[in-house]
Motif scaffolding. Structure first.
Motif, short mmCIF file in Angstrom:
data_model
loop_
_atom_site.label_atom_id
_atom_site.label_comp_id
_atom_site.label_asym_id
_atom_site.label_seq_id
_atom_site.Cartn_x
_atom_site.Cartn_y
_atom_site.Cartn_z
N LEU A 8 0.80 -1.22 0.00
CA LEU A 8 0.00 0.00 0.00
C LEU A 8 0.84 1.27 0.00
N SER A 9 2.14 1.14 0.10
CA SER A 9 3.00 2.32 -0.01
C SER A 9 3.24 2.71 -1.46
N LEU A 10 3.12 1.74 -2.38
CA LEU A 10 3.35 2.01 -3.80
C LEU A 10 2.09 1.87 -4.64
N LEU A 11 1.17 1.00 -4.23
CA LEU A 11 -0.06 0.79 -4.98
C LEU A 11 -1.21 1.61 -4.39
N PHE A 12 -2.16 1.95 -5.24
CA PHE A 12 -3.36 2.68 -4.85
C PHE A 12 -3.05 4.06 -4.25
N LEU A 17 -3.53 6.90 2.29
CA LEU A 17 -3.19 5.57 2.80
C LEU A 17 -4.36 4.88 3.49
N LEU A 18 -5.11 5.62 4.27
CA LEU A 18 -6.21 5.02 5.01
C LEU A 18 -7.28 4.44 4.08
N ALA A 31 -4.64 -9.71 1.19
CA ALA A 31 -3.61 -9.32 2.13
C ALA A 31 -2.88 -8.09 1.62
N VAL A 32 -2.30 -7.34 2.55
CA VAL A 32 -1.58 -6.11 2.21
C VAL A 32 -0.28 -6.05 3.01
N GLU A 33 0.59 -5.16 2.56
CA GLU A 33 1.80 -4.83 3.30
C GLU A 33 2.01 -3.34 3.19
N PRO A 37 4.10 1.93 8.39
CA PRO A 37 2.70 2.21 8.72
C PRO A 37 2.50 3.30 9.77
N TYR A 38 3.57 3.91 10.22
CA TYR A 38 3.52 4.68 11.46
C TYR A 38 2.81 6.02 11.34
N GLU A 39 2.46 6.44 10.12
CA GLU A 39 1.65 7.66 9.99
C GLU A 39 0.21 7.41 10.41
N LEU A 40 -0.19 6.16 10.48
CA LEU A 40 -1.51 5.77 10.98
C LEU A 40 -1.36 5.17 12.37
#
Length: 262
Positions: A8-12, A17-18, A31-33, A37-40
């Motif tokens: 999810l850092s490169l896709l979508f 991000l949320l 599944a995701v990676e 993730p620390y901004e959430l």
């Protein structure tokens, strides 16, 4: 076994991000990676995973300014205390989000004269992380990155990762093998996967060169994905590429290879 995750850092990235959890689920991912993730906060991530019936497979220990051109955390002798704080932060997220693996990025060494010192620090820190995550049942992985995109990266080959595994002999440590990075370094990924999948805890991919989706470069994904599918590998294979257009338009490969894996 061939199971895909969406990074999810490169896709979508068309949405914040949320909102990418929903986009990944609607595209057919289970599944995701996330790189970092620390901004959430943990509750936000947990709610999105539960709402969209997703598993969070992987995230990284914080790497300070690595992606902005800095040296990172894991190998810098002067930053050992900061690295251990970052491991503590990752532990907080992992206890509730239950990933399968957590990645430690070795980082850069800008002054090559200090490389032996940096490598020693990295191995000490990697052992610390492997011990910490072992206590909560999460596998620790570490990654080689190509030195074309990231000059000075300390670990940049499969053989270097194998050497570290042999030296540390830690039961909770495995490789994260990124097909894009290793192709970029000229490595024979077919051969490496055939020989060393038992020591790989997570796989990521993008086409090479360009780091786009499959069929935008020169990588033989038919061959690579068949090797993974026919092996005893039980980890996940993460789509960590930069879509050439919208993410949705880049997903023909998912429909093709997911169906072939059924």
């Amino acid at each position: 076994m061939l199971r895909f995750t969406a990074n999810l850092s490169l896709l979508f990235t068309e949405v914040p991000l949320l909102e990418r959890f929903q986009a990944a689920a609607e595209a057919g991912f289970k599944a995701v990676e996330i790189q970092f993730p620390y901004e959430l906060n943990i509750d936000q991530i947990q709610q999105q995973l539960q709402r969209h019936h997703l598993k969070l497979v992987l995230f990284n220990v914080d790497a300070d300014t690595l992606l902005q051109g800095g040296e990172g955390l894991a190998g810098v002798p002067e930053k050992q205390a900061q690295f251990r704080e970052a491991v503590g932060q990752a532990l907080e997220y992992a206890r509730l989000l239950n990933p399968e693996v957590i990645n430690v990025l070795p980082g850069r060494c800008i002054n090559n004269e200090r490389l032996p010192e940096y490598l020693t620090t990295f191995k000490d820190n990697l052992r610390h992380a492997a011990n910490a995550f072992e206590r909560i049942g999460v596998k620790t992985v570490f990654e080689a990155v190509n030195t074309v995109d990231m000059p000075g990266f300390m670990i940049h080959s499969g053989q270097q990762m194998l050497d570290i595994l042999t030296e540390l002999k830690h039961p909770n440590l495995a490789m994260q093998y990124d097909l894009y990075h290793m192709h970029r370094m000229g490595e024979d990924c077919d051969e490496f996967l055939c020989e060393h999948l038992a020591q790989i805890g997570h796989i990521q991919f993008a086409d090479c060169p360009g780091r786009g989706e499959p069929c935008t470069g020169q990588t033989d994904f038919d061959r690579l994905f068949d090797i993974i599918a026919q092996s005893d590998y039980r980890g996940w294979t993460g789509a960590e590429y930069k879509p050439s257009g919208t993410t949705e338009d880049s997903l023909d490969w998912l429909r093709r290879y997911r169906l072939s894996a059924l």
